[in-house]
Design an enzyme around this catalytic site. Structure first.
Site, PDB file in Angstrom:
ATOM      1  N   LYS A  37      47.051  13.627  36.893  1.00 36.62           N
ATOM      2  CA  LYS A  37      46.285  12.516  36.306  1.00 36.62           C
ATOM      3  C   LYS A  37      47.218  11.576  35.537  1.00 36.62           C
ATOM      4  O   LYS A  37      47.156  10.365  35.685  1.00 36.62           O
ATOM      5  CB  LYS A  37      45.182  13.052  35.382  1.00 36.62           C
ATOM      6  CG  LYS A  37      44.167  13.934  36.098  1.00 36.62           C
ATOM      7  CD  LYS A  37      43.094  14.470  35.159  1.00 36.62           C
ATOM      8  CE  LYS A  37      43.606  15.430  34.094  1.00 36.62           C
ATOM      9  NZ  LYS A  37      44.170  16.689  34.614  1.00 36.62           N
TER      10      LYS A  37
ATOM     11  N   ARG B 100      34.979  15.148  30.290  1.00 34.06           N
ATOM     12  CA  ARG B 100      35.149  16.280  31.206  1.00 34.06           C
ATOM     13  C   ARG B 100      34.076  17.344  31.129  1.00 34.06           C
ATOM     14  O   ARG B 100      34.252  18.450  31.667  1.00 34.06           O
ATOM     15  CB  ARG B 100      36.531  16.850  31.165  1.00 34.06           C
ATOM     16  CG  ARG B 100      37.116  17.365  29.944  1.00 34.06           C
ATOM     17  CD  ARG B 100      38.405  18.032  30.485  1.00 34.06           C
ATOM     18  NE  ARG B 100      39.435  18.272  29.586  1.00 34.06           N
ATOM     19  CZ  ARG B 100      40.727  17.939  29.845  1.00 34.06           C
ATOM     20  NH1 ARG B 100      41.069  17.326  30.937  1.00 34.06           N
ATOM     21  NH2 ARG B 100      41.633  18.275  29.009  1.00 34.06           N
TER      22      ARG B 100
ATOM     23  N   ARG C 169      57.390  21.066  33.136  1.00 32.97           N
ATOM     24  CA  ARG C 169      56.978  19.794  32.528  1.00 32.97           C
ATOM     25  C   ARG C 169      57.554  19.632  31.121  1.00 32.97           C
ATOM     26  O   ARG C 169      57.546  20.555  30.322  1.00 32.97           O
ATOM     27  CB  ARG C 169      55.461  19.688  32.459  1.00 32.97           C
ATOM     28  CG  ARG C 169      55.016  18.463  31.647  1.00 32.97           C
ATOM     29  CD  ARG C 169      53.595  18.064  31.878  1.00 32.97           C
ATOM     30  NE  ARG C 169      52.666  19.136  31.616  1.00 32.97           N
ATOM     31  CZ  ARG C 169      51.372  19.041  31.902  1.00 32.97           C
ATOM     32  NH1 ARG C 169      50.892  17.951  32.470  1.00 32.97           N
ATOM     33  NH2 ARG C 169      50.589  20.047  31.633  1.00 32.97           N
TER      34      ARG C 169
ATOM     35  N   ARG D  60      54.750  21.159  26.017  1.00 31.56           N
ATOM     36  CA  ARG D  60      53.394  21.245  25.479  1.00 31.56           C
ATOM     37  C   ARG D  60      53.102  22.681  25.093  1.00 31.56           C
ATOM     38  O   ARG D  60      53.524  23.605  25.770  1.00 31.56           O
ATOM     39  CB  ARG D  60      52.390  20.785  26.549  1.00 31.56           C
ATOM     40  CG  ARG D  60      52.259  19.292  26.584  1.00 31.56           C
ATOM     41  CD  ARG D  60      51.426  18.806  27.728  1.00 31.56           C
ATOM     42  NE  ARG D  60      50.146  19.495  27.905  1.00 31.56           N
ATOM     43  CZ  ARG D  60      49.176  19.031  28.673  1.00 31.56           C
ATOM     44  NH1 ARG D  60      49.323  17.880  29.313  1.00 31.56           N
ATOM     45  NH2 ARG D  60      48.050  19.704  28.815  1.00 31.56           N
TER      46      ARG D  60
ATOM     47  N   ARG E  44      43.175  27.399  31.098  1.00 35.83           N
ATOM     48  CA  ARG E  44      42.822  25.986  31.281  1.00 35.83           C
ATOM     49  C   ARG E  44      42.202  25.760  32.656  1.00 35.83           C
ATOM     50  O   ARG E  44      41.256  24.994  32.802  1.00 35.83           O
ATOM     51  CB  ARG E  44      44.067  25.099  31.120  1.00 35.83           C
ATOM     52  CG  ARG E  44      44.491  24.903  29.689  1.00 35.83           C
ATOM     53  CD  ARG E  44      45.919  24.421  29.572  1.00 35.83           C
ATOM     54  NE  ARG E  44      46.171  23.175  30.271  1.00 35.83           N
ATOM     55  CZ  ARG E  44      47.381  22.745  30.614  1.00 35.83           C
ATOM     56  NH1 ARG E  44      48.447  23.472  30.334  1.00 35.83           N
ATOM     57  NH2 ARG E  44      47.531  21.597  31.227  1.00 35.83           N
TER      58      ARG E  44
HETATM   59  P1  G5P Z   1      45.006  17.292  28.982  1.00 35.70           P
HETATM   60  O1  G5P Z   1      46.204  16.792  28.304  1.00 35.70           O
HETATM   61  O2  G5P Z   1      44.037  16.334  29.544  1.00 35.70           O
HETATM   62  P2  G5P Z   1      44.985  18.698  31.539  1.00 35.70           P
HETATM   63  O3  G5P Z   1      45.062  20.160  31.539  1.00 35.70           O
HETATM   64  O4  G5P Z   1      43.697  18.102  31.943  1.00 35.70           O
HETATM   65  O5  G5P Z   1      45.522  18.287  30.100  1.00 35.70           O
HETATM   66  P3  G5P Z   1      47.492  17.903  32.448  1.00 35.70           P
HETATM   67  O6  G5P Z   1      48.079  19.256  32.268  1.00 35.70           O
HETATM   68  O7  G5P Z   1      47.865  16.832  31.491  1.00 35.70           O
HETATM   69  O8  G5P Z   1      45.931  18.012  32.525  1.00 35.70           O
HETATM   70  P4  G5P Z   1      47.859  16.074  34.649  1.00 35.70           P
HETATM   71  O9  G5P Z   1      47.890  14.954  33.699  1.00 35.70           O
HETATM   72  O10 G5P Z   1      46.786  16.077  35.679  1.00 35.70           O
HETATM   73  O11 G5P Z   1      47.827  17.485  33.943  1.00 35.70           O
HETATM   74  O12 G5P Z   1      49.236  16.208  35.393  1.00 35.70           O
HETATM   75  P5  G5P Z   1      50.657  15.458  35.171  1.00 35.70           P
HETATM   76  O13 G5P Z   1      51.147  15.632  33.786  1.00 35.70           O
HETATM   77  O14 G5P Z   1      50.588  14.079  35.734  1.00 35.70           O
HETATM   78  O15 G5P Z   1      51.558  16.323  36.170  1.00 35.70           O
HETATM   79  C1  G5P Z   1      51.884  17.672  35.846  1.00 35.70           C
HETATM   80  C2  G5P Z   1      53.396  17.893  36.039  1.00 35.70           C
HETATM   81  O16 G5P Z   1      53.687  17.832  37.440  1.00 35.70           O
HETATM   82  C3  G5P Z   1      54.302  16.853  35.385  1.00 35.70           C
HETATM   83  O17 G5P Z   1      55.463  17.484  34.923  1.00 35.70           O
HETATM   84  C4  G5P Z   1      54.622  15.881  36.537  1.00 35.70           C
HETATM   85  O18 G5P Z   1      55.875  15.240  36.343  1.00 35.70           O
HETATM   86  C5  G5P Z   1      54.671  16.845  37.714  1.00 35.70           C
HETATM   87  N1  G5P Z   1      54.292  16.274  39.011  1.00 35.70           N
HETATM   88  C6  G5P Z   1      53.396  15.284  39.269  1.00 35.70           C
HETATM   89  N2  G5P Z   1      53.291  15.078  40.582  1.00 35.70           N
HETATM   90  C7  G5P Z   1      54.125  15.952  41.193  1.00 35.70           C
HETATM   91  C8  G5P Z   1      54.462  16.225  42.549  1.00 35.70           C
HETATM   92  O19 G5P Z   1      53.962  15.591  43.482  1.00 35.70           O
HETATM   93  N3  G5P Z   1      55.357  17.217  42.769  1.00 35.70           N
HETATM   94  C9  G5P Z   1      55.930  17.933  41.747  1.00 35.70           C
HETATM   95  N4  G5P Z   1      56.807  18.892  42.054  1.00 35.70           N
HETATM   96  N5  G5P Z   1      55.655  17.702  40.453  1.00 35.70           N
HETATM   97  C10 G5P Z   1      54.763  16.731  40.174  1.00 35.70           C
HETATM   98  O20 G5P Z   1      44.192  18.242  28.012  1.00 35.70           O
HETATM   99  C11 G5P Z   1      44.845  19.205  27.245  1.00 35.70           C
HETATM  100  C12 G5P Z   1      43.862  19.922  26.349  1.00 35.70           C
HETATM  101  O21 G5P Z   1      43.278  18.999  25.431  1.00 35.70           O
HETATM  102  C13 G5P Z   1      41.906  19.298  25.194  1.00 35.70           C
HETATM  103  C14 G5P Z   1      41.643  20.611  25.907  1.00 35.70           C
HETATM  104  O22 G5P Z   1      41.939  21.666  25.024  1.00 35.70           O
HETATM  105  C15 G5P Z   1      42.662  20.565  27.041  1.00 35.70           C
HETATM  106  O23 G5P Z   1      42.989  21.852  27.538  1.00 35.70           O
HETATM  107  N6  G5P Z   1      41.075  18.202  25.734  1.00 35.70           N
HETATM  108  C16 G5P Z   1      39.736  18.179  25.748  1.00 35.70           C
HETATM  109  N7  G5P Z   1      38.810  19.067  25.315  1.00 35.70           N
HETATM  110  C17 G5P Z   1      37.515  18.759  25.506  1.00 35.70           C
HETATM  111  N8  G5P Z   1      37.100  17.620  26.133  1.00 35.70           N
HETATM  112  C18 G5P Z   1      37.991  16.699  26.567  1.00 35.70           C
HETATM  113  N9  G5P Z   1      37.548  15.561  27.174  1.00 35.70           N
HETATM  114  C19 G5P Z   1      39.370  16.964  26.389  1.00 35.70           C
HETATM  115  N10 G5P Z   1      40.507  16.284  26.714  1.00 35.70           N
HETATM  116  C20 G5P Z   1      41.531  17.050  26.313  1.00 35.70           C
HETATM  117 MG    MG Z   2      47.847  14.784  31.582  1.00 40.91          MG
END
Ligand code: G5P
Ligand code: MG
Length: 228
Positions: free
Chosen positions: A20, A99, A138, A171, A182
């Site tokens: 995302k 979410r 990451r 993180r 998660r």
């Molecule tokens: P977050 O911060 O919203 P998540 O768990 O939803 O966290 P996250 O982990 O941030 O989502 P993302 O943003 O979908 O994942 O992914 P990203 O960071 O872009 O990519 C992940 C990694 O893969 C990076 O290192 C990137 O460089 C790499 N990558 C990307 N594409 C590729 C690829 O094609 N190949 C490879 N090899 N690598 C790749 O929420 C965190 C916490 O906050 C709270 C909750 O506690 C949650 O757990 N929270 C909420 N709680 C309640 N309601 C809400 N609305 C909440 N929002 C947050």
């Molecule tokens: Mg994210």
């Protein structure tokens, strides 16, 4: 560069690590009219500044649990209003909020009061097998939300943010155990959320093994509906 002909108010859905944040920064580069807000980034900034909210959020995040709906909804809708995003012609992207269906219906209600609405929801559908290893590699720059991966998009100088030169950090929820939790939390909340947005006719899905495969599909989808 892509120009939008109509205001876009987009929500990105997807599992932890589905990309995302990565798709958000790609879209911001491609579509200068767009601005974004990530609930996770805001919470990490609150944690870093050791605010009362940050301390409270950290207890949930460290366990891989979602924050209570009212807490996160208040925080995000306050920001939306402060940024002027509740005024109809605004164009924006949300990453990580809503979410749950409770968050979604509260947001819909608030947007409706301001004669505006979400007009696209896209789920990033990435195989679970592809995302597990992304998380351990990451690193993030908390003040900006920029995300790196040691293989996929490493920083130019190891350990430092490309733009500011400030140190990168891990993180606190990017461990194998917390990630599992998660993912479970995500699955539980995401199914009903998808049903909710399917009912309102907003839900689209973009699938792929990598962000480079997903991005052109996502951009196509957006331009076919909102731009040239
Ligand atoms: P977050 O911060 O919203 P998540 O768990 O939803 O966290 P996250 O982990 O941030 O989502 P993302 O943003 O979908 O994942 O992914 P990203 O960071 O872009 O990519 C992940 C990694 O893969 C990076 O290192 C990137 O460089 C790499 N990558 C990307 N594409 C590729 C690829 O094609 N190949 C490879 N090899 N690598 C790749 O929420 C965190 C916490 O906050 C709270 C909750 O506690 C949650 O757990 N929270 C909420 N709680 C309640 N309601 C809400 N609305 C909440 N929002 C947050
Ligand atoms: Mg994210």
């Amino acid at each position: 560069i892509t120009r939008l002909l109509k205001p876009l108010r987009l929500l990105l859905l997807g599992a932890p690590g589905s990309g995302k944040g990565t798709q958000t920064s790609m879209l911001l580069k491609q579509i200068p009219q767009l601005s974004s807000l990530s609930s996770g980034d805001i919470l990490r900034q609150e944690i870093k500044s050791e605010s009362t909210l940050g301390r409270k959020a950290a207890t949930y995040i460290a366990q891989g649990k979602l924050l209570p709906d009212d807490l996160i909804t208040q925080l995000i809708t306050f920001r939306l209003s402060k940024m002027g995003w509740l005024k109809p012609p605004a164009t924006w992207l949300l990453d990580g909020f809503p979410r749950t269906t409770a968050q979604a219906s509260t947001l819909d209600g608030i947007l409706k009061q301001h004669n505006t609405d979400l007009n696209l929801v896209v789920e990033l559908d990435v195989p679970e097998s592809a995302i597990l290893e992304r998380i351990e590699n990451r690193y993030v720059h908390v003040p900006s939300g920029r995300v790196y991966n040691l293989q996929y998009n490493p920083p130019k100088v190891p350990g430092l943010d490309d733009i500011t030169g400030e140190p990168l950090t891990k993180r606190l929820d990017d461990t194998v155990e917390v990630f599992k939790k998660r993912l479970e939390e995500f699955k539980k909340a995401n199914e009903p959320l998808k049903v909710y947005y399917k009912k309102s006719g907003l839900l689209c899905t973009v699938s792929g093994e990598s962000s480079d495969i997903i991005f052109p599909k996502l951009l196509n989808l957006i331009t076919s509906k909102f731009g040239q």
